[in-house]
Enzyme design. Structure first.
Site, PDB file in Angstrom:
ATOM      1  N   ASP A  79       1.005  -1.132   0.495  1.00  0.00           N
ATOM      2  CA  ASP A  79       0.149  -0.423  -0.052  1.00  0.00           C
ATOM      3  C   ASP A  79       0.717   1.388   0.060  1.00  0.00           C
ATOM      4  O   ASP A  79       2.463   1.145   0.505  1.00  0.00           O
ATOM      5  CB  ASP A  79      -1.034  -0.386   1.130  1.00  0.00           C
ATOM      6  CG  ASP A  79      -2.604   1.009   1.055  1.00  0.00           C
ATOM      7  OD1 ASP A  79      -2.480   1.421   0.458  1.00  0.00           O
ATOM      8  OD2 ASP A  79      -2.597   1.072   1.852  1.00  0.00           O
ATOM      9  N   LYS A  80       0.412   2.799   0.294  1.00  0.00           N
ATOM     10  CA  LYS A  80       1.041   3.408   0.274  1.00  0.00           C
ATOM     11  C   LYS A  80       0.313   4.922   0.360  1.00  0.00           C
ATOM     12  O   LYS A  80      -1.260   4.799   0.050  1.00  0.00           O
ATOM     13  CB  LYS A  80       1.043   4.193  -2.011  1.00  0.00           C
ATOM     14  CG  LYS A  80       1.392   5.723  -1.594  1.00  0.00           C
ATOM     15  CD  LYS A  80       0.099   6.326  -2.714  1.00  0.00           C
ATOM     16  CE  LYS A  80       1.103   7.824  -2.702  1.00  0.00           C
ATOM     17  NZ  LYS A  80      -0.680   8.523  -2.757  1.00  0.00           N
ATOM     18  N   HIS A  81       0.583   5.479   1.345  1.00  0.00           N
ATOM     19  CA  HIS A  81       0.077   6.514   1.797  1.00  0.00           C
ATOM     20  C   HIS A  81       0.505   7.797   1.241  1.00  0.00           C
ATOM     21  O   HIS A  81       2.296   7.904   1.555  1.00  0.00           O
ATOM     22  CB  HIS A  81      -0.588   6.152   3.022  1.00  0.00           C
ATOM     23  CG  HIS A  81      -1.405   7.391   3.636  1.00  0.00           C
ATOM     24  ND1 HIS A  81      -2.873   7.234   3.616  1.00  0.00           N
ATOM     25  CD2 HIS A  81      -1.204   9.073   4.247  1.00  0.00           C
ATOM     26  CE1 HIS A  81      -3.994   8.214   4.382  1.00  0.00           C
ATOM     27  NE2 HIS A  81      -2.364   9.104   4.602  1.00  0.00           N
ATOM     28  N   SER A  82      -0.449   9.280   0.760  1.00  0.00           N
ATOM     29  CA  SER A  82       0.176  10.010   1.342  1.00  0.00           C
ATOM     30  C   SER A  82       0.062  11.212   2.396  1.00  0.00           C
ATOM     31  O   SER A  82      -1.583  11.218   2.696  1.00  0.00           O
ATOM     32  CB  SER A  82      -0.079  10.800  -0.119  1.00  0.00           C
ATOM     33  OG  SER A  82       0.204  12.758  -0.583  1.00  0.00           O
ATOM     34  N   THR A 119      -8.745  10.881  -0.939  1.00  0.00           N
ATOM     35  CA  THR A 119      -8.901  10.061  -2.408  1.00  0.00           C
ATOM     36  C   THR A 119     -10.467   9.165  -1.968  1.00  0.00           C
ATOM     37  O   THR A 119     -11.027   9.102  -3.729  1.00  0.00           O
ATOM     38  CB  THR A 119      -8.283   8.586  -2.398  1.00  0.00           C
ATOM     39  OG1 THR A 119      -6.593  10.172  -1.661  1.00  0.00           O
ATOM     40  CG2 THR A 119      -7.888   8.207  -3.169  1.00  0.00           C
ATOM     41  N   ARG A 167     -10.659  15.997  13.784  1.00  0.00           N
ATOM     42  CA  ARG A 167      -9.365  17.009  13.745  1.00  0.00           C
ATOM     43  C   ARG A 167      -9.606  17.665  11.659  1.00  0.00           C
ATOM     44  O   ARG A 167      -8.688  18.636  12.298  1.00  0.00           O
ATOM     45  CB  ARG A 167      -7.871  16.151  12.769  1.00  0.00           C
ATOM     46  CG  ARG A 167      -7.757  15.213  14.267  1.00  0.00           C
ATOM     47  CD  ARG A 167      -6.606  13.882  12.942  1.00  0.00           C
ATOM     48  NE  ARG A 167      -5.767  14.982  12.939  1.00  0.00           N
ATOM     49  CZ  ARG A 167      -4.874  14.183  11.322  1.00  0.00           C
ATOM     50  NH1 ARG A 167      -5.971  12.649  11.361  1.00  0.00           N
ATOM     51  NH2 ARG A 167      -4.364  14.589  10.921  1.00  0.00           N
ATOM     52  N   SER A 182      -3.077   8.587  12.502  1.00  0.00           N
ATOM     53  CA  SER A 182      -3.787   8.303  12.391  1.00  0.00           C
ATOM     54  C   SER A 182      -3.648   7.058  10.796  1.00  0.00           C
ATOM     55  O   SER A 182      -4.629   6.210  10.662  1.00  0.00           O
ATOM     56  CB  SER A 182      -4.387  10.013  11.304  1.00  0.00           C
ATOM     57  OG  SER A 182      -5.532   9.587  10.858  1.00  0.00           O
ATOM     58  N   LYS A 186      -5.090   2.650  10.709  1.00  0.00           N
ATOM     59  CA  LYS A 186      -4.923   2.004   9.269  1.00  0.00           C
ATOM     60  C   LYS A 186      -4.459   1.093   8.730  1.00  0.00           C
ATOM     61  O   LYS A 186      -4.678  -0.058   7.925  1.00  0.00           O
ATOM     62  CB  LYS A 186      -6.091   3.110   8.052  1.00  0.00           C
ATOM     63  CG  LYS A 186      -7.365   4.221   9.131  1.00  0.00           C
ATOM     64  CD  LYS A 186      -7.513   5.083   7.868  1.00  0.00           C
ATOM     65  CE  LYS A 186      -6.744   5.731   7.136  1.00  0.00           C
ATOM     66  NZ  LYS A 186      -6.956   7.305   8.365  1.00  0.00           N
ATOM     67  N   LYS A 187      -3.527   1.706   8.061  1.00  0.00           N
ATOM     68  CA  LYS A 187      -2.655   0.870   7.035  1.00  0.00           C
ATOM     69  C   LYS A 187      -2.116  -0.876   8.186  1.00  0.00           C
ATOM     70  O   LYS A 187      -2.150  -1.857   7.268  1.00  0.00           O
ATOM     71  CB  LYS A 187      -1.388   1.775   6.629  1.00  0.00           C
ATOM     72  CG  LYS A 187      -1.914   2.716   5.903  1.00  0.00           C
ATOM     73  CD  LYS A 187      -2.053   2.686   5.038  1.00  0.00           C
ATOM     74  CE  LYS A 187      -2.628   4.149   4.370  1.00  0.00           C
ATOM     75  NZ  LYS A 187      -3.183   3.511   2.748  1.00  0.00           N
TER      76      LYS A 187
END
Length: 434
Positions: A79-82, A119, A167, A182, A186-187
């Protein structure tokens, strides 16, 4: 324990133990902690911080507030997160590209925060598509398409889902500790074998300086690796929008240009950089170069677009979306060019101001209950370094009403600086932290 006592201790800058943070996360999940207490907690953390141990403890507590997924698949789960930017729609390109390379991508994503787009909001601009799925549906989509971009259901990090929304409306988005907890709660709950993080820095990011971005990237990598998930972070530039469009449906249209091989700009390049790092560190390829070549091939060949189409259909979207995306994306009733009042090179772009202009158009949320208009935003935003003549377009505004278009035009002219000399060449990836 008592929520007020925990908040008061945080406000005084005292160390709060893992047991107290676990109790508070449980209270967020089961509603025994009120919205007011959650907002006060977020503000106290934002002002005083938690420290490394507290940050890790909150992350694990929020992850364990729900269940952790497991996967019975024949490839790595990646997975990826920004951390959030403007015109940042990499996830919609990268997830199907990784799937076309043999990985499985259960991407649990979020909605817009502050001036940055979400997203999930982008995905839901596609007619008929729903990002709200249960665990059975989630696994079915992964089986069918190899990737899924969904919201966290009630069982996945429920403490984060509650705090995330609070937030956004309490000016506590920028906290390093809350961002770390945060993202990773989730990840880690998604049962990953590898993760890559896109930590943005610049005018359109939450982290404005390289030192701030480096601190966040280090916190994320250290916390995730210590939890057993191999993680790398790229610090990437957000001094100019990543895509030339800002706004949900407009960004999806830009994604389709990349997936159809028609666009090779910063969005495409960053997709390759993040994906190559992830596939290499996840052991799928022996080198970053080999991974990058494969990613490029699956995009150019249409294999990634095919995966994207399968995901869209599995999530309730239209069968013909990939072949004719314009048919299934909404269009704003007011579309107008924003022209330059003087000539010059585009020397700077205030990305945050552009993001806030999109929010003002209705493309984001000013309060938690706001509905998002998927059609509005900005397109054809002038690139950093572009030479613009007086009267030429700086961008095109897509609005629901004329008055909104007027405000957006004014905001764009103020956000885009023109000068007699071009700026230094943009560096897309500043650092890699592993």
């Amino acid at each position: 324990m008592d929520a007020r006592a925990i908040i008061a201790a945080l406000r005084r800058g005292e160390t709060v133990g893992a047991d107290a943070l676990t109790w508070f996360a449980k209270g967020l999940a089961d509603q025994s902690v009120s919205d007011a207490q959650a907002g006060a907690f977020a503000m106290a953390v934002c002002l005083q911080g938690l420290g490394h141990e507290g940050r890790a403890a909150l992350t694990v507590a929020m992850q364990e507030s729900g269940r952790t997924l497991s996967w019975d698949v024949d490839g790595p789960v990646l997975d990826k997160h920004s951390t959030g930017g403007v015109g940042d729609c990499v996830s919609l390109v990268l997830a199907p590209a990784l799937a076309a390379c043999g990985a499985y991508v259960p991407m649990i994503s979020g909605r817009g925060l502050g001036h940055t787009g979400g997203t999930l909001d982008k995905m839901e601009s596609i007619s008929g598509l729903s990002t709200s799925v249960d665990e059975t549906q989630f696994k079915r989509i992964i089986d069918q398409a190899g990737c899924a971009i969904v919201s966290a259901n009630a069982d996945i990090a429920p403490a984060d889902k509650r705090l995330y929304a609070i937030r956004d409306v309490t000016a506590t988005v920028e906290s390093l500790d809350l961002i770390t907890a945060s993202i990773l709660s989730k990840k880690l709950a998604a049962g990953l074998n590898g993760l890559v993080l896109d930590v943005k820095v610049g005018s359109g990011a939450f982290m404005k300086s390289l030192d701030e971005a480096r601190a966040l990237a280090t916190a994320l990598v250290e916390t995730s690796n210590s939890a057993g998930c191999p993680t790398t972070a790229l610090i990437t530039d957000m001094n100019t929008p990543l895509a030339t469009s800002l706004g949900n449906a407009l960004e999806v249209a830009e994604v389709m240009k990349v997936l159809h091989g028609k666009e090779r700009g910063a969005l495409y390049e960053l997709t390759l950089a993040l994906g190559a790092q992830l596939l290499f560190s996840g052991g799928v390829f022996d080198s970053e170069d080999a991974a990058r070549e494969k990613l490029s091939n699956v995009i150019v060949s249409g294999a990634a677009a095919e995966r994207f189409g399968k995901m869209i259909v599995a999530m309730g979207g239209p069968l013909g979306f990939v072949d004719n995306p314009e048919r299934y994306l909404p269009e704003a009733p007011v579309i107008r060019e924003i022209t330059a009042t003087q000539a010059g090179y585009v020397s700077a772009i205030n990305g945050e101001a552009l993001g806030l202009a999109v929010v003002d158009l209705g493309g984001g949320r000013q309060v938690e209950s706001d509905l998002v208009d998927p059609a509005v935003g900005l397109s054809d935003v002038a690139a950093l370094g572009a030479k613009i003549e007086k009267g030429q377009p700086l961008a095109r505004v897509h609005a629901a009403r004329e008055g909104q278009a007027d405000r957006a035009a004014s905001a764009v002219r103020q956000a885009v600086a023109l000068s007699d000399t071009p700026p230094a060449k943009q560096i897309l990836v500043h650092e890699v932290i592993s």
